[in-house]
Design an enzyme around this catalytic site. Structure first.
Site, PDB file in Angstrom:
ATOM      1  N   GLU A 165      23.553 -11.105  -2.857  1.00 34.28           N
ATOM      2  CA  GLU A 165      23.566 -12.225  -3.875  1.00 34.28           C
ATOM      3  C   GLU A 165      23.221 -13.526  -2.997  1.00 34.28           C
ATOM      4  O   GLU A 165      23.865 -14.461  -3.085  1.00 34.28           O
ATOM      5  CB  GLU A 165      25.072 -12.266  -4.702  1.00 34.28           C
ATOM      6  CG  GLU A 165      25.395 -11.040  -5.304  1.00 34.28           C
ATOM      7  CD  GLU A 165      26.662 -11.193  -5.929  1.00 34.28           C
ATOM      8  OE1 GLU A 165      27.456 -12.206  -5.686  1.00 34.28           O
ATOM      9  OE2 GLU A 165      27.054 -10.221  -6.535  1.00 34.28           O
ATOM     10  N   GLU A 349      26.442  -3.408  -7.846  1.00 31.98           N
ATOM     11  CA  GLU A 349      28.120  -3.708  -8.131  1.00 31.98           C
ATOM     12  C   GLU A 349      27.785  -3.788  -9.736  1.00 31.98           C
ATOM     13  O   GLU A 349      26.908  -4.394 -10.522  1.00 31.98           O
ATOM     14  CB  GLU A 349      28.206  -5.150  -7.978  1.00 31.98           C
ATOM     15  CG  GLU A 349      28.285  -5.313  -6.291  1.00 31.98           C
ATOM     16  CD  GLU A 349      28.755  -6.736  -5.948  1.00 31.98           C
ATOM     17  OE1 GLU A 349      29.257  -7.486  -6.778  1.00 31.98           O
ATOM     18  OE2 GLU A 349      28.620  -7.165  -4.715  1.00 31.98           O
TER      19      GLU A 349
HETATM   20  O1  IFM Z   1      33.706 -10.077  -5.487  1.00 32.24           O
HETATM   21  C1  IFM Z   1      32.411 -10.342  -5.563  1.00 32.24           C
HETATM   22  C2  IFM Z   1      31.557  -9.623  -4.553  1.00 32.24           C
HETATM   23  O2  IFM Z   1      31.812  -9.918  -3.376  1.00 32.24           O
HETATM   24  C3  IFM Z   1      30.079 -10.183  -4.948  1.00 32.24           C
HETATM   25  N1  IFM Z   1      29.627 -10.106  -6.392  1.00 32.24           N
HETATM   26  C4  IFM Z   1      30.731 -10.248  -7.214  1.00 32.24           C
HETATM   27  C5  IFM Z   1      32.040  -9.717  -6.926  1.00 32.24           C
HETATM   28  C6  IFM Z   1      32.940 -10.122  -8.029  1.00 32.24           C
HETATM   29  O3  IFM Z   1      33.035 -11.604  -8.100  1.00 32.24           O
END
Ligand code: IFM
Length: 444
Positions: A165, A349
């Site tokens: 990210e 994710e």
């Molecule tokens: O916890 C975070 C993760 O570290 C990165 N993506 C989003 C998740 C939820 O906010």
């Protein structure tokens, strides 16, 4: 006949070092920007830090057992740069490397494929002291660190994500100041965004020079952008260019959208984007794109010349206040496949926080089950449309340190009692295990 995932579709669970490991002062590790930020007054919920987190550093055997029990074929975790190079560069800290050797061995012993993230926001503080991601040199320190980790695991861990990210690291770290290192400056934000994207390319190049067999990807947080009303298309387009396409084009095509460069160029001197960086970005190919999807975004034109206004989400929300919208994932995947048809996709994710409670010895989390079901069914739909999605990682295996929110937001499919460190699988973990088996084709 119900739709099914192919037998080799990779289901996994994801975490990140600072969010789960704890042991921040052990075996030679030195602070990262997140240790410093979380220990600064007023930066996180209740002043909470990742000092203990889920104590995975000492309990990884238990966590691998959970992965096995719930049928996951892969574990996405991140390496803490500060364990390998406590000063960010220089001599390798063998004790730090040894922790990841033991973790990877344990995963492989259990037939679980490691998916290793190299940078999940925890820059060594020593590098921050010389400018952090604002300093061009950080790109080469990152490439060196990436190369050393990959070389160490050659043949054992073969799938790596360079950066997690980059837009969150840049925007939350340098514009809103909600994340480490807590700056609030737009030019810095785009400088860091560029150094992360070019850093990804330099790291990919360094990795390939020691291992041709490694599969290299990047994980982008992407959100489909919708206009609030029909006349807000331009606002949605601009926001999409800045928040999605800038990162997608850089990762998948090695360039930035010309419109974004023109836009930024009218406000800032862009000389930090050097020709050598573009050459490196263009010369790299991506083996896979990691998509982190949580929610869609609705915007309208606002005062800011570079960013549109984001409207408050409507409908069903998670504990983060994020809208629950599996159709957003569908729109996103269709668009990525249309624009970059050659790039295989993993959902790296997807998940939701809810205020889970232990009752007796059980944690019932029906809203998480609904969330996961909706998004997994969307994956089945897009697969049937011929879109090459190869895997899905739930965020997260464990309740953990949710950055500025501390431990107040529970994303895990496994509940963690942060006093005793006891793990209690939630109903969603059992549901996911059974749902995956029921919806995956058997190997012929
Ligand atoms: O916890 C975070 C993760 O570290 C990165 N993506 C989003 C998740 C939820 O906010």
């Amino acid at each position: 006949m119900e739709k099914q995932f192919p037998h080799n579709f990779l289901f996994g669970a994801a975490t990140a070092a600072y969010q789960v490991e704890g042991a921040t002062r052990e075996d030679g590790r030195l602070p990262s920007i997140w240790d410093v930020f979380a220990h600064s007054p007023g930066k996180t919920f209740g002043g909470q830090t990742g000092d203990q987190a889920c104590d995975q550093y000492h309990r990884f055997h238990d966590d691998v057992r959970l992965l096995k029990e719930f049928g996951f074929r892969s574990y996405r975790f991140s390496v803490s740069w500060s364990r390998i190079f406590p000063e960010g560069k220089g001599r390798i800290n063998e004790k730090g490397m040894d922790y990841y050797r033991r973790l990877v061995d344990e995963l492989l012993r259990n037939d679980i494929i490691p998916l290793v993230t190299l940078y999940h926001w925890d820059l060594p503080q020593a590098l921050e002291g010389i400018g952090g991601w604002l300093n061009r040199d950080t790109m080469s320190y990152f490439a060196n660190y990436a190369q050393k980790v990959v070389r160490e695991f050659r043949g054992e861990a073969t799938r790596f994500i360079t950066v997690n990210e980059p837009s969150v690291a840049a925007y939350e770290g340098y514009l809103t100041g909600h994340h480490a290192p807590g700056h609030t400056d737009f030019r810095e934000t785009i400088t860091v965004a560029h150094h992360l994207m070019a850093g990804h390319a330099y790291a990919s190049n360094a990795i390939r020079s020691v291992s041709q067999a490694t599969e290299i990807g990047i994980a982008l947080n992407l959100s489909p952008i919708y206009p609030s009303t029909k006349d807000q298309h331009e606002a949605a387009r601009t926001y999409d260019l800045v928040s999605n396409q800038f990162f997608l084009d850089a990762a998948c095509s090695g360039k930035y959208p010309q419109e974004v460069l023109d836009l930024y160029g009218t406000f800032f001197d862009l000389t930090f984007m050097q020709q050598a960086d573009f050459q490196m970005m263009r010369s790299q190919t991506l083996d896979f794109l990691g998509v982190n999807y949580y929610f869609p975004t609705v915007v309208q034109k606002g005062e800011h010349p570079l960013l549109s206004d984001v409207l408050p989400p409507q409908g069903l929300l998670t504990d983060m206040g994020w809208a629950i919208a599996p159709n957003g994932l569908q729109d996103l995947l269709v668009r990525i496949h249309r624009d970059y048809p050659q790039v295989p996709i993993y959902i790296t994710e997807n998940g939701a926080a809810f205020p889970d409670k232990v009752i007796g010895d059980h944690v019932d989390d029906p809203r998480r089950i609904d969330y996961l079901k909706g998004h997994l069914e969307t994956c089945l739909d897009v697969l049937s449309q011929g879109i090459d999605v190869k895997g899905y990682y739930v965020w997260s295996l464990l309740d953990n340190f949710e950055w500025a929110h501390g431990y107040s937001k529970r994303f895990g499919i496994v509940y963690v009692d942060f006093e005793s460190m006891r793990r209690i699988p939630k109903a969603s973990a059992y549901w996911l295990r059974d749902w995956i088996v029921a919806h995956t084709a058997r190997e012929a």
